[in-house]
Design a protein around this motif. Structure first.
Motif, PDB file in Angstrom:
ATOM      1  N   ARG A 237      26.843  75.546 105.663  1.00 19.71           N
ATOM      2  CA  ARG A 237      25.480  76.053 105.848  1.00 19.71           C
ATOM      3  C   ARG A 237      24.924  75.550 107.177  1.00 19.71           C
ATOM      4  O   ARG A 237      25.244  74.436 107.610  1.00 19.71           O
ATOM      5  CB  ARG A 237      24.576  75.608 104.702  1.00 19.71           C
ATOM      6  N   LEU A 238      24.067  76.378 107.764  1.00 18.42           N
ATOM      7  CA  LEU A 238      23.469  76.039 109.041  1.00 18.42           C
ATOM      8  C   LEU A 238      21.950  75.934 108.938  1.00 18.42           C
ATOM      9  O   LEU A 238      21.340  76.626 108.113  1.00 18.42           O
ATOM     10  CB  LEU A 238      23.804  77.103 110.094  1.00 18.42           C
ATOM     11  N   ALA A 239      21.386  75.100 109.801  1.00 14.59           N
ATOM     12  CA  ALA A 239      19.929  75.070 109.964  1.00 14.59           C
ATOM     13  C   ALA A 239      19.604  76.078 111.061  1.00 14.59           C
ATOM     14  O   ALA A 239      19.292  75.716 112.202  1.00 14.59           O
ATOM     15  CB  ALA A 239      19.465  73.669 110.337  1.00 14.59           C
ATOM     16  N   ALA A 240      19.736  77.359 110.709  1.00 17.75           N
ATOM     17  CA  ALA A 240      19.595  78.438 111.694  1.00 17.75           C
ATOM     18  C   ALA A 240      18.533  79.411 111.240  1.00 17.75           C
ATOM     19  O   ALA A 240      18.693  80.081 110.221  1.00 17.75           O
ATOM     20  CB  ALA A 240      20.931  79.151 111.881  1.00 17.75           C
ATOM     21  N   GLN A 241      17.453  79.498 111.992  1.00 15.44           N
ATOM     22  CA  GLN A 241      16.355  80.393 111.639  1.00 15.44           C
ATOM     23  C   GLN A 241      15.848  81.116 112.883  1.00 15.44           C
ATOM     24  O   GLN A 241      16.219  80.786 114.013  1.00 15.44           O
ATOM     25  CB  GLN A 241      15.200  79.602 111.000  1.00 15.44           C
ATOM     26  N   GLY A 242      15.004  82.091 112.648  1.00 13.14           N
ATOM     27  CA  GLY A 242      14.375  82.809 113.749  1.00 13.14           C
ATOM     28  C   GLY A 242      15.338  83.715 114.487  1.00 13.14           C
ATOM     29  O   GLY A 242      16.398  84.086 113.989  1.00 13.14           O
ATOM     30  N   GLU A 246      20.995  84.556 113.865  1.00 15.56           N
ATOM     31  CA  GLU A 246      22.174  85.409 113.757  1.00 15.56           C
ATOM     32  C   GLU A 246      23.219  85.051 114.808  1.00 15.56           C
ATOM     33  O   GLU A 246      24.424  85.060 114.542  1.00 15.56           O
ATOM     34  CB  GLU A 246      21.765  86.885 113.892  1.00 15.56           C
ATOM     35  N   ALA A 247      22.757  84.718 115.998  1.00 14.67           N
ATOM     36  CA  ALA A 247      23.688  84.328 117.056  1.00 14.67           C
ATOM     37  C   ALA A 247      24.429  83.048 116.685  1.00 14.67           C
ATOM     38  O   ALA A 247      25.638  82.906 116.940  1.00 14.67           O
ATOM     39  CB  ALA A 247      22.932  84.144 118.377  1.00 14.67           C
ATOM     40  N   LEU A 248      23.714  82.094 116.067  1.00 17.24           N
ATOM     41  CA  LEU A 248      24.356  80.846 115.643  1.00 17.24           C
ATOM     42  C   LEU A 248      25.382  81.091 114.543  1.00 17.24           C
ATOM     43  O   LEU A 248      26.456  80.497 114.541  1.00 17.24           O
ATOM     44  CB  LEU A 248      23.297  79.856 115.167  1.00 17.24           C
ATOM     45  N   TRP A 249      25.039  81.979 113.594  1.00 18.80           N
ATOM     46  CA  TRP A 249      25.995  82.313 112.527  1.00 18.80           C
ATOM     47  C   TRP A 249      27.267  82.910 113.133  1.00 18.80           C
ATOM     48  O   TRP A 249      28.383  82.543 112.749  1.00 18.80           O
ATOM     49  CB  TRP A 249      25.379  83.291 111.532  1.00 18.80           C
ATOM     50  N   SER A 250      27.092  83.826 114.074  1.00 23.52           N
ATOM     51  CA  SER A 250      28.247  84.486 114.691  1.00 23.52           C
ATOM     52  C   SER A 250      29.086  83.482 115.479  1.00 23.52           C
ATOM     53  O   SER A 250      30.321  83.508 115.429  1.00 23.52           O
ATOM     54  CB  SER A 250      27.772  85.611 115.618  1.00 23.52           C
ATOM     55  N   ARG A 251      28.425  82.575 116.200  1.00 20.24           N
ATOM     56  CA  ARG A 251      29.164  81.583 116.977  1.00 20.24           C
ATOM     57  C   ARG A 251      29.908  80.608 116.074  1.00 20.24           C
ATOM     58  O   ARG A 251      31.046  80.216 116.359  1.00 20.24           O
ATOM     59  CB  ARG A 251      28.195  80.823 117.903  1.00 20.24           C
ATOM     60  N   VAL A 265      37.256  83.480 106.985  1.00 19.74           N
ATOM     61  CA  VAL A 265      35.844  83.099 106.962  1.00 19.74           C
ATOM     62  C   VAL A 265      35.045  84.313 106.500  1.00 19.74           C
ATOM     63  O   VAL A 265      35.265  85.422 106.996  1.00 19.74           O
ATOM     64  CB  VAL A 265      35.337  82.649 108.353  1.00 19.74           C
ATOM     65  N   ALA A 266      34.144  84.117 105.551  1.00 22.65           N
ATOM     66  CA  ALA A 266      33.345  85.231 105.041  1.00 22.65           C
ATOM     67  C   ALA A 266      31.916  84.764 104.800  1.00 22.65           C
ATOM     68  O   ALA A 266      31.682  83.632 104.353  1.00 22.65           O
ATOM     69  CB  ALA A 266      33.946  85.770 103.740  1.00 22.65           C
ATOM     70  N   ARG A 267      30.971  85.636 105.123  1.00 24.80           N
ATOM     71  CA  ARG A 267      29.549  85.345 104.855  1.00 24.80           C
ATOM     72  C   ARG A 267      29.298  85.510 103.358  1.00 24.80           C
ATOM     73  O   ARG A 267      29.656  86.521 102.757  1.00 24.80           O
ATOM     74  CB  ARG A 267      28.666  86.292 105.648  1.00 24.80           C
ATOM     75  N   GLU A 268      28.684  84.509 102.747  1.00 21.93           N
ATOM     76  CA  GLU A 268      28.420  84.522 101.308  1.00 21.93           C
ATOM     77  C   GLU A 268      26.996  84.045 101.091  1.00 21.93           C
ATOM     78  O   GLU A 268      26.727  82.856 100.991  1.00 21.93           O
ATOM     79  CB  GLU A 268      29.421  83.627 100.570  1.00 21.93           C
ATOM     80  N   GLY A 269      26.055  85.011 101.001  1.00 20.23           N
ATOM     81  CA  GLY A 269      24.656  84.639 100.873  1.00 20.23           C
ATOM     82  C   GLY A 269      24.187  83.930 102.129  1.00 20.23           C
ATOM     83  O   GLY A 269      24.373  84.409 103.247  1.00 20.23           O
ATOM     84  N   GLY A 270      23.617  82.746 101.957  1.00 23.96           N
ATOM     85  CA  GLY A 270      23.129  81.983 103.096  1.00 23.96           C
ATOM     86  C   GLY A 270      24.112  80.947 103.576  1.00 23.96           C
ATOM     87  O   GLY A 270      23.717  79.887 104.072  1.00 23.96           O
ATOM     88  N   ALA A 271      25.410  81.230 103.428  1.00 21.19           N
ATOM     89  CA  ALA A 271      26.425  80.265 103.826  1.00 21.19           C
ATOM     90  C   ALA A 271      27.684  81.002 104.268  1.00 21.19           C
ATOM     91  O   ALA A 271      27.809  82.214 104.118  1.00 21.19           O
ATOM     92  CB  ALA A 271      26.745  79.312 102.672  1.00 21.19           C
TER      93      ALA A 271
END
Length: 328
Positions: A237-242, A246-251, A265-271
């Motif tokens: 999980r990331l402390a990624a908002q605003g 999305e850029a942080l999730w992709s990176r 690697v797969a996106r699963e909800g907020g993680a």
């Protein structure tokens, strides 16, 4: 001997085989989850167990009594709550339960005592004089469960009991069912809400297209579905908002995929769910070292990791593993 024994159960409707050679057992005090997609044969099986349908083949014994050959003797031992329950207009909660207590043959002081006991157990006492049509869905579900308990059955058959309930009502229902099991009653719950079943059931049966695919204790099914021990699953999980989120999730996803042991690697909800491939002989210590190296790689890239932990498998994982690729 098990309280309930189901052997070779089959039900045909013309050319359609709704239930195909299903066998399982259930002990007194046990809670069994009956899992399957729509049309899998769950409700048909429960209707047979409730003596509302007759199997094409197979045997069902409840405390040694055949549900097929002697349904009248078995029915006092059964409590069945269908997936669609109804209440009568212009009757109060007490009047509704009293009516069914009379239908079960309870009389006089015994009938009053059973109605009072059921209302106390299900928490319906304060609603005694309220019309059933004025109740919330959760309270109507309690009334339906109370009706099922009036004659003190040994086996409860509950078809989708938590369907449509809010989280609080589901928790309260779960507590009631566990209390019933602690009293020595056997409970079968048919449901598609797998997270609910995992928290209450001792064992599960997975059925698809009428066929039993897997059965056993919940922990055994989870272990069997985990696959090779050399594959480790992690949750990140990331402390990624605003706008930057999305850029942080992709990176982060890209960084993970660049690591040598990361298989998927797969996106699963907020993680992010990460599958890490280990050496064939890897033990717990080696798995921890590999996970620590992965975390270090993320931190070195300045990614705001706020949670990093092994991912616990659940019944949904077991269900998807067992049923994947099954065709008629």
């Amino acid at each position: 001997m098990s309280l309930l024994e189901v052997k070779g159960l089959r039900r045909d409707y013309g050319a359609l085989r709704a239930v195909d050679d299903v066998s399982f057992t259930l002990e007194a005090g046990g809670i069994l989850g009956f899992i399957g997609p729509n049309g899998a044969g769950k409700s048909t099986t429960l209707r047979i167990l409730a003596t509302l349908d007759v199997p094409t083949a197979g045997t069902v014994l409840l405390d040694g009594t055949s549900l097929v050959d002697a349904p009248d003797r078995a029915r006092p031992l059964l409590g069945y709550m269908p997936d669609r329950y109804g209440t009568y207009d212009d009757v109060t909660v007490r009047e509704f339960l009293d009516f069914f207590a009379r239908a079960y043959g309870l009389k006089g002081a015994q009938r009053k005592q059973r109605v009072d006991s059921v209302m106390e157990f299900t928490g319906l006492g304060p609603l005694s004089h309220k019309l059933t049509t004025e109740l919330s869905k959760g309270m109507r579900q309690r009334v339906a469960l109370g009706r099922t308990l009036l004659h003190d059955p040994r086996l409860l058959l509950l078809d989708e009991p938590a369907d449509g309930l809010d989280p609080r009502a589901r928790i309260e229902l779960r507590e009631l069912l566990r209390a019933l099991a602690d009293q020595g009653k056997a409970v079968i719950i048919s449901s598609h809400i797998l997270t609910e079943l995992a928290e209450i059931c001792d064992s599960c049966v997975i059925i698809e297209q009428g066929r039993l695919l897997a059965q056993g204790k919940v922990e055994d099914l989870l272990r069997q579905s985990a696959g090779p021990s050399r594959v480790m699953e992690l949750t990140v999980r990331l402390a990624a908002q605003g706008d930057e989120g999305e850029a942080l999730w992709s990176r982060t996803e890209r960084t993970l995929l660049e690591q040598p042991r990361v298989k998927d690697v797969a996106r699963e909800g907020g993680a992010l769910r990460v599958r890490l491939e280990l050496e064939a002989e890897a033990g717990p210590a080696q798995a921890e070292v590999a996970a620590a190296a992965l975390l270090a790689a993320l931190v070195s890239q300045g990614l705001p990791v706020c949670a990093f932990s092994p991912r616990e498998r659940n019944l949904e994982d077991a269900f998807m593993t067992v049923t994947k690729g099954r065709v008629a």
